[in-house]
Design a protein around this motif. Structure first.
Motif, PDB file in Angstrom:
ATOM      1  N   SER A 166       0.826  -1.211   0.000  1.00 52.16           N
ATOM      2  CA  SER A 166       0.000   0.000   0.000  1.00 52.16           C
ATOM      3  C   SER A 166       0.856   1.255   0.000  1.00 52.16           C
ATOM      4  N   VAL A 167       1.965   1.206   0.729  1.00 52.50           N
ATOM      5  CA  VAL A 167       2.840   2.385   0.774  1.00 52.50           C
ATOM      6  C   VAL A 167       3.388   2.674  -0.610  1.00 52.50           C
ATOM      7  N   GLN A 168       3.876   1.651  -1.286  1.00 54.70           N
ATOM      8  CA  GLN A 168       4.542   1.910  -2.565  1.00 54.70           C
ATOM      9  C   GLN A 168       3.565   2.365  -3.645  1.00 54.70           C
ATOM     10  N   SER A 206       1.380   4.476  -3.149  1.00 60.09           N
ATOM     11  CA  SER A 206       1.145   5.900  -2.906  1.00 60.09           C
ATOM     12  C   SER A 206       2.375   6.752  -3.193  1.00 60.09           C
ATOM     13  N   LEU A 207       3.465   6.099  -3.577  1.00 64.55           N
ATOM     14  CA  LEU A 207       4.709   6.850  -3.750  1.00 64.55           C
ATOM     15  C   LEU A 207       4.993   7.121  -5.218  1.00 64.55           C
ATOM     16  N   PRO A 208       5.390   8.350  -5.523  1.00 64.21           N
ATOM     17  CA  PRO A 208       5.890   8.588  -6.869  1.00 64.21           C
ATOM     18  C   PRO A 208       7.297   8.036  -6.941  1.00 64.21           C
ATOM     19  N   ARG A 235      -5.716   1.226  -1.811  1.00 66.52           N
ATOM     20  CA  ARG A 235      -5.991  -0.099  -1.260  1.00 66.52           C
ATOM     21  C   ARG A 235      -7.473  -0.440  -1.393  1.00 66.52           C
TER      22      ARG A 235
END
Lengths: 443, 186
Positions: free
Chosen positions: A30-32, A34-36, A239
């Motif tokens: 989920s973190v990745q 959301s990351l550019p 997610r």
């Protein structure tokens, strides 16, 4: 007192100073998302994406080719489908009188119609253990009173000391079970889903307008069970939220009751081309191009337009063979749906709701009468909208069969925002209930 | 082992590999912090996720002064506080409570041998308002003034909540160690 407090502070500060627990992989997934950032080349991912694009392109090409051939065929036939008005007195249509329906199951002559068939250590994380699950026997009253606050480890420690069984292993097992539970709850962080789905549905329809003739027609028309199937691709925005698009071939049929048909008419017709019979329906007009089939309306509601009215031609006296008492309209749509899906419950079994809109292209349009399993094609329906829009609302369930494979089952309600077609003064808006089921590959 | 400065540089350049490396290296410790501040494992996962997103988004603001782990920990704790405030603001009654210093039971100062996951269990079973103050004061080392600003409560409420948390925890830990001693001694 102050020392005790200081002591308790230190117990927790020092005790938790180096505490670590392994989070489930779904957190990083989920973190990745959301990351550019520039992503490292992932050959497997690229291959999967390329494959999905190729499959969709091939499917689209096939369906469009099919649609193109159907439409061009329809246009060619449409030019020939004109009633022989020059043969009618006054140049106007006359509605035939109703004739008695002969006995069913009359044999159909073989010569009259051509049948067509259509890393790190694992989390020691038994923390959400229910107190009711703990063993409480042989504890002091005070202990019992307070045991809802006690950790699993303490209860097990005492039980082990009393029973003599190995406690360390048991405790390890308890924590491992918790870990397995967590693993099961991990939700895939995959960004894409590619899948195939099938949707049987039952259709009905709303009609709008005050046209009395249309109301009479609708009473005799039953939208039948339909089915659709196709491919779809979904992109996980977050997610819980995903966008899904696809390509679906939807087949829907309609049975029009009260239209009696006979075969063997070809030797009586004088027209070499065009149509002797036009059948009005709520959604358009069927121009029959089958010269061998004679139609009459047993409901007497002016649906069959012809010069061969009952006072001019009697099919029973002419010894025509009875075929059936209904006409089937069959429509196929190539649908391009786009929908949003939101996970209400994000667990091993996800519950999600969806809403979307679909652009539908009419690619198949034919009508037929049927006798003993043999179809007699009669022609196309004119007046149908070549393009319609429909909306959908669903509440579905997804179950992860494996990390990369998902089973989806979703009851869906669909409503056609724009009408399928309609005679003057009316418009027909079908709606359907169905259960979509499909398999999705996550990557 | 990759130097943390190189990893941070890679993260700032958008390298997914370095971002994952940073996450894998520090997530277990920070997840432990999340568990301390949450009622459920699901909430802890949410805090960790949001915390790491903030860490990556604010990485350019880290000046390489002081502990990087401490910097990340503060972000995660602040994320936990945001979640707590969002959840408890609607029905907070802390500030109208009377401040009575609770009486602690006779102390048992031999707390050796209490395991970390048991301590965590005890903290997570505290009422949320006591748990937050205890974590911030006893574990993180903030003053009551700082805590009152963080949680939008008065200093008196912060002290009161801390005392109540201590009394509860002391009772539980004493019970634990007392029982353990009696079992060991037969």
């Amino acid at each position: 007192m102050a020392d005790d407090f200081l002591n308790i502070d230190l117990v927790f500060r020092n005790g938790l100073k180096d505490f670590e627990a392994l989070p489930p992989d779904s957190v990083w997934d989920s973190v990745q998302t959301s990351l550019p950032g520039k992503k490292e080349r992932n050959i497997r991912l690229m291959f999967a994406r390329a494959a999905s694009v190729a499959i969709l392109t091939a499917s689209a090409g096939t369906l469009l080719w099919y649609a193109g051939s159907e439409l061009s065929d329809g246009i060619n036939r449409q030019q020939a489908v004109t009633l022989n008005q020059e043969q009618m007195p006054g140049g106007s249509y006359v509605t035939p009188k109703a004739v008695a329906t002969p006995v069913i199951n009359t044999p159909v002559p073989s010569n009259v119609a051509t049948p067509q068939s259509a890393p790190g250590e694992p989390a020691r994380n038994g923390l959400s253990q229910s107190p009711e699950q703990l063993r409480t026997a042989d504890l002091s009253a005070d202990f019992k009173k307070e045991n809802r606050f006690l950790p699993l480890a303490l209860i097990q420690y005492k039980a082990v000391e009393e029973t003599g069984f190995g406690g360390k292993e048991k405790r390890e097992k308890e924590f491992l079970l918790s870990d397995i539970e967590l693993t099961d709850q991990q939700q895939g962080g995959e960004k894409w889903k590619l899948g195939a789905a099938f949707l049987p549905a039952y259709y009905s329809k709303f009609s709008f307008g005050n046209d009395d003739a249309a109301k009479d027609y609708i009473k005799e028309e039953d939208l039948a069970f339909s089915y659709s199937g196709g491919l779809s691709v979904a992109f996980n925005v977050s997610r819980r939220l995903s966008v899904q698009a696809g390509m679906v071939l939807n087949t829907m049929g309609q049975k029009i009751e009260g239209l009696t048909s006979y075969s063997g008419f070809i030797k009586y017709t004088e027209a070499k081309s065009g149509s002797d019979f036009a059948i009005r329906t709520a959604s358009g007009t069927i121009n029959s191009v089958n010269k061998d089939i004679y139609f009459t309306d047993s409901r007497n509601i002016s649906r069959v337009l012809t010069m061969y009215t009952a006072d001019i031609f009697d099919p029973v006296k002419a010894n025509l063979q009875y075929v059936g008492s209904s006409v089937i309209q069959n429509l196929k749509y190539l649908e391009l749906p786009v929908s949003l899906h939101y996970k209400l419950i994000d667990r091993t079994v996800d519950i999600s709701m969806s809403g979307g809109i679909s652009y539908n292209i009419l690619v198949g349009n034919n009508s037929y009468v049927q006798s003993e399993g043999v179809k007699y094609m009669i022609g196309k329906t004119t007046g149908l909208s070549p393009v319609t829009f429909s909306s959908s609302l669903g509440l579905g369930m997804e179950y992860k069969l494996s990390p990369s494979m998902t089973l989806s089952v979703e009851p869906v309600f669909r409503y056609y925002i724009t009408p399928l077609g309609g005679i003057t003064g009316s418009s027909i808006h079908p709606y359907s209930f169905g259960v979509m089921s499909g398999f999705f590959y996550n990557f | 082992m990759n130097d943390i400065k190189e990893i941070i540089k890679g993260c700032l350049e958008g390298s997914r590999r370095d971002q994952e490396l940073l996450y894998r290296r520090h997530a277990p410790k920070l997840y432990g912090v999340c568990l301390q501040y949450s009622d459920s494992d699901e909430e802890a996962r949410d805090i960790l996720q949001e915390g790491f997103i903030k860490i990556f988004q604010n990485l350019q603001n880290y000046k390489h002064e002081g502990s990087f782990e401490g910097w990340m920990r503060r972000i995660v704790v602040n994320t936990a506080l945001e979640k707590y405030r969002a959840r408890h603001n609607l029905y907070r009654v802390d500030d109208i409570e009377t401040i009575n210093e609770p009486e602690a039971e006779p102390g048992n100062d031999d707390y050796a041998g209490v395991q970390a996951d048991d301590l965590l269990y005890l903290i997570r079973n505290l009422p949320p308002k006591y748990r937050m103050v205890f974590n911030l004061y006893a574990i993180e080392g903030y003053s009551h003034k700082e805590i009152s600003e963080m949680l939008s409560i008065s200093e008196g409420t912060s002290k009161s909540n801390l005392s109540r948390a201590r009394v509860i925890l002391q009772k539980k830990v004493s019970l634990y160690t007392g029982l353990r001693r009696s079992v060991i001694n037969g």
